[in-house]
Design an enzyme around this catalytic site. Structure first.
Site, PDB file in Angstrom:
ATOM      1  N   ASP A 295      -3.077   1.440   6.905  1.00 62.28           N
ATOM      2  CA  ASP A 295      -2.075   0.945   5.372  1.00 62.28           C
ATOM      3  C   ASP A 295      -1.849  -0.515   5.529  1.00 62.28           C
ATOM      4  O   ASP A 295      -1.690  -0.824   4.478  1.00 62.28           O
ATOM      5  CB  ASP A 295      -0.868   2.035   5.607  1.00 62.28           C
ATOM      6  CG  ASP A 295      -0.685   3.487   5.561  1.00 62.28           C
ATOM      7  OD1 ASP A 295      -1.925   3.879   4.837  1.00 62.28           O
ATOM      8  OD2 ASP A 295      -0.201   4.227   6.181  1.00 62.28           O
TER       9      ASP A 295
ATOM     10  N   ASP B 234       0.934  -1.253  -0.032  1.00 67.65           N
ATOM     11  CA  ASP B 234      -0.105  -0.153   0.076  1.00 67.65           C
ATOM     12  C   ASP B 234       0.910   1.196  -0.137  1.00 67.65           C
ATOM     13  O   ASP B 234       1.747   1.495   0.833  1.00 67.65           O
ATOM     14  CB  ASP B 234      -0.819  -0.053   1.112  1.00 67.65           C
ATOM     15  CG  ASP B 234      -1.746   1.210   1.195  1.00 67.65           C
ATOM     16  OD1 ASP B 234      -2.943   1.294   0.485  1.00 67.65           O
ATOM     17  OD2 ASP B 234      -1.530   2.220   1.988  1.00 67.65           O
TER      18      ASP B 234
ATOM     19  N   GLU C 156      -0.758  -1.233  -5.945  1.00 65.67           N
ATOM     20  CA  GLU C 156      -2.076  -0.520  -6.104  1.00 65.67           C
ATOM     21  C   GLU C 156      -1.748   0.016  -7.742  1.00 65.67           C
ATOM     22  O   GLU C 156      -0.598   0.583  -7.984  1.00 65.67           O
ATOM     23  CB  GLU C 156      -2.457   0.558  -5.276  1.00 65.67           C
ATOM     24  CG  GLU C 156      -2.983   0.155  -3.925  1.00 65.67           C
ATOM     25  CD  GLU C 156      -3.229   1.305  -3.025  1.00 65.67           C
ATOM     26  OE1 GLU C 156      -4.297   1.556  -2.525  1.00 65.67           O
ATOM     27  OE2 GLU C 156      -2.304   1.831  -2.647  1.00 65.67           O
TER      28      GLU C 156
ATOM     29  N   CYS D  21     -17.668  -5.351  12.483  1.00 61.39           N
ATOM     30  CA  CYS D  21     -17.252  -6.654  13.430  1.00 61.39           C
ATOM     31  C   CYS D  21     -16.121  -6.008  14.651  1.00 61.39           C
ATOM     32  O   CYS D  21     -15.631  -6.581  15.441  1.00 61.39           O
ATOM     33  CB  CYS D  21     -16.444  -7.663  12.746  1.00 61.39           C
ATOM     34  SG  CYS D  21     -15.266  -7.043  11.738  1.00 61.39           S
TER      35      CYS D  21
ATOM     36  N   CYS E 199     -13.000  -4.147   5.295  1.00 63.62           N
ATOM     37  CA  CYS E 199     -12.655  -4.873   6.381  1.00 63.62           C
ATOM     38  C   CYS E 199     -11.966  -6.220   5.929  1.00 63.62           C
ATOM     39  O   CYS E 199     -12.741  -6.890   5.234  1.00 63.62           O
ATOM     40  CB  CYS E 199     -13.833  -5.282   7.348  1.00 63.62           C
ATOM     41  SG  CYS E 199     -13.226  -6.233   8.813  1.00 63.62           S
TER      42      CYS E 199
END
Length: 404
Positions: free
Chosen positions: A364, A184, A268, A357, A335
């Site tokens: 990150d 990331d 990404e 949850c 999530c």
């Protein structure tokens, strides 16, 4: 596997050789600008643009013309390579890979290329290289040149000349090491891996920003094109060179470590150009938070995300690995436990807490985990031949080009 690689060295030319290299670079710049002006003139008159063969015929006329007879002093092949570069620039423009070709300026990316390896002689034992109309040039032999010589490029930066020797050689297909990892990209953390480790940002421009500002202020007080103005401009160029060298060195170290220890890297597919667009707007519709967006754009461009991805691409291919680019949408809002997607999951820039949850983790790290999962799914589709969602897919090349 065929590998194309360039080895770059600092040159140690004599005074006469430096003058000749400046003249050759100026001749190449003149030919490029003259050919570009001719192409633009033909377009305005409704005529078709000339191809490489047509421009070469004009180059012969220019070399024999009474007004540009000095072009004969420069080697022919580098002048022809400039016309090839212009043809390639037009092709990239029509393919929407680059902007329209622009005229070259003196002192900016001065270079010329020898494409014929038969005209070049490399003597690594004595740290010298022979080039047409330049003779033997000494260079700092910091590492061995591997492979068969393909072409040689001479370039100048901040008053220092360097030589790039591109070679070609056959290497065995390597076996990758390690497993898969997701990355990331960010500003507060340059690169966060899905295993929790991260690389802090170097921020080379930010470190030298004060010195750069003072250098610009000093140059603004000088008479333009005077000797003191040229000295102040050279100082600014040295600072920019220091910034770029530090950034490239850091990116090479990070990308080398990651590519050598992982067989598959998921990253990404960031559109850096769109992310760093100005928010200034127009007079009719002025932008919002322009100053904040300007600072963010500066921080994004200071990281060198595209260069980092480019280096990972060819280094993973050299090590037998894979680079997979996945869509970046909602990677830090999903999530990893319950797959719930919500902007409320990311409470702050660094904190992630799922509203369904209650899973908590660094934002990150969550983004890197989701990137890894998306990369696994994309890789499985690639292997099975199933339809892949519209985004950048896997890439692995048997012939990799490296410019530096």
């Amino acid at each position: 596997m065929q590998r194309l690689q360039a080895f770059k060295y600092a040159l140690m030319p004599t005074g006469e050789q430096q003058r000749n290299m400046r003249r050759f670079a100026g001749s190449c710049r003149f030919v490029f600008n003259k050919a570009l002006a001719l192409q633009k003139e033909r377009y305005e008159q409704g005529e078709r643009k000339l191809g490489y063969a047509g421009l070469c015929k004009l180059l012969t006329a220019w070399r024999n013309g009474p007004e540009t007879l000095w072009l004969k002093e420069a080697p022919t092949h580098p002048l022809q390579q400039v016309l090839k570069d212009l043809e390639r620039a037009y092709a990239n423009f029509f393919a929407k890979r680059a902007d329209f070709p622009r005229f070259k300026k003196k002192g900016q990316q001065d270079s010329f290329r020898y494409p014929d390896p038969k005209q070049v002689r490399l003597d690594q034992g004595n740290s010298r290289i022979f080039l047409p109309k330049l003779g033997w040039l000494r260079y700092r032999n910091s590492r061995e040149v591997l492979g068969t010589l393909r072409n040689v490029t001479i370039s100048q930066s901040c008053g220092k000349w360097s030589v790039s020797i591109q070679t070609e050689r056959e290497v065995e297909q390597p076996l990758p090491n390690g497993g898969a990892i997701g990355i990331d990209m960010g500003v507060a953390r340059f690169a966060t891996l899905s295993d929790g480790t991260f690389y802090a940002p170097l921020n080379s421009f930010k470190r030298h920003e004060t010195a750069l500002r003072k250098a610009h202020q000093a140059m603004s007080h000088k008479v333009k094109f005077s000797n003191n103005w040229k000295k102040a401009k050279a100082r600014i160029q040295r600072i920019h060179s220091r910034i770029g060298n530090a950034r490239r060195d850091y990116l090479h170290k990070c990308s080398t470590t990651i590519s050598q220890n992982h067989a598959m890297v998921c990253i990404e597919d960031l559109q850096v150009r769109n992310m760093s667009k100005s928010a200034k707007g127009s007079a009719e519709q002025p932008g919002k938070q322009v100053r904040a967006k300007s600072g963010l754009n500066k921080s994004i461009l200071d990281q060198g995300w595209f260069e980092f991805r480019r280096q990972l691409d060819y280094k993973l291919a050299w090590n037998g690995g894979w680079l997979i680019a996945v869509p970046p949408q909602n990677t830090s809002r999903t999530c990893p436990c319950c797959s719930h997607v919500s902007k409320d999951n990311r409470q702050t820039q660094a904190r992630f807490e799922c509203v369904r949850c209650g899973f908590e983790e660094n934002a990150d790290v969550v983004g890197a985990i989701n990137v890894l999962r998306a990369g696994h799914a994309r890789f499985a589709c690639e292997v099975s031949g199933a339809a892949m969602p519209p985004a950048a897919g896997t890439h692995r090349s048997d012939s990799i080009r490296l410019d530096s």
